[in-house]
Every structure is written in structure tokens, then in C-alpha cells.
Design a protein around this motif. Structure first.
Motif, mmCIF file in Angstrom:
data_model
loop_
_atom_site.group_PDB
_atom_site.id
_atom_site.type_symbol
_atom_site.label_atom_id
_atom_site.label_comp_id
_atom_site.label_asym_id
_atom_site.label_seq_id
_atom_site.Cartn_x
_atom_site.Cartn_y
_atom_site.Cartn_z
ATOM 1 N N VAL A 32 0.896 -1.360 -0.074
ATOM 2 C CA VAL A 32 0.040 -0.173 0.054
ATOM 3 C C VAL A 32 0.826 1.372 -0.110
ATOM 4 N N ASP A 33 0.566 2.369 -0.740
ATOM 5 C CA ASP A 33 1.255 3.608 -0.711
ATOM 6 C C ASP A 33 0.430 4.574 -1.616
ATOM 7 N N PHE A 34 1.405 5.692 -1.786
ATOM 8 C CA PHE A 34 0.895 6.782 -2.468
ATOM 9 C C PHE A 34 1.256 6.596 -3.867
ATOM 10 N N VAL A 35 0.043 6.974 -4.860
ATOM 11 C CA VAL A 35 0.206 6.796 -6.205
ATOM 12 C C VAL A 35 0.259 8.203 -6.855
ATOM 13 N N ILE A 36 1.415 8.431 -7.649
ATOM 14 C CA ILE A 36 1.372 9.853 -8.216
ATOM 15 C C ILE A 36 1.501 9.521 -9.676
ATOM 16 N N THR A 37 0.699 10.247 -10.584
ATOM 17 C CA THR A 37 0.888 10.172 -11.935
ATOM 18 C C THR A 37 0.642 11.611 -12.568
ATOM 19 N N LEU A 42 -3.105 9.896 -5.472
ATOM 20 C CA LEU A 42 -4.155 9.357 -4.618
ATOM 21 C C LEU A 42 -3.119 8.626 -3.317
ATOM 22 N N PRO A 43 -3.570 8.853 -1.986
ATOM 23 C CA PRO A 43 -2.944 8.253 -0.917
ATOM 24 C C PRO A 43 -3.528 6.830 -0.588
ATOM 25 N N ASN A 44 -2.955 6.014 -0.019
ATOM 26 C CA ASN A 44 -3.598 4.551 0.402
ATOM 27 C C ASN A 44 -4.131 3.762 -0.523
ATOM 28 N N VAL A 45 -3.358 3.703 -1.687
ATOM 29 C CA VAL A 45 -3.577 2.724 -2.881
ATOM 30 C C VAL A 45 -2.988 1.470 -2.630
ATOM 31 N N CYS A 46 -3.837 0.354 -2.954
ATOM 32 C CA CYS A 46 -3.300 -1.161 -2.682
ATOM 33 C C CYS A 46 -2.936 -1.388 -4.258
#
Length: 74
Positions: A32-37, A42-46
């Protein structure tokens, strides 16, 4: 949930946790972590590598403060 680890800033491992799909298939959660595109943060992405598509919840998008959801049928 995302299947693409390249969009994660870092993946915090989540050992022995699985996601259960609608057909009762168990898919291991890699972390789980932060996604950046370029278009989304978005935080808390599985991270679930066995997914076929990325999944996002409308509530999570609304809580990100980067997006506003509109009803186009009104």
C-alpha cells in the motif's frame, strides 16, 4: 487498487493480506502506498499485481481535493 507498481512512490509491503474478488478469487496484496501520475495523486492505494484493471472509488477521488465529480445526467 492498482496493478501497476511503476506509479507508486514506494510500496509498503503487506505480507499475508489478500483481496477477495466478486467470484471469491483471492489476490495477494503486494503493498500500500501513494500513487502519483501526471493526472492523479492518491494516498493509500493497494498494489494488487494480479488485477486486470486499475480500480478507483469515487469517494477516494472526491477526498483527494484534486477532482470534482459532476452528474452529467442533470
Amino acid at each position: 487498487m492498482s496493478l501497476d507498481s511503476s506509479s507508486f512512490t514506494y510500496v509498503s509491503p503487506s505480507p499475508s493480506i489478500s483481496v477477495i474478488t466478486v467470484d471469491d478469487t483471492l489476490m495477494p496484496l503486494a503493498g500500500v502506498d501513494f500513487v502519483i501520475t501526471p493526472h492523479l495523486s492518491l494516498p493509500n492505494v493497494c498494489l494488487v499485481p494480479k488485477l486486470r484493471l486499475n480500480l478507483a472509488f469515487i469517494g477516494q477521488l472526491c477526498n483527494s481535493n484534486d477532482y470534482c465529480i459532476h452528474d452529467l445526467q442533470s
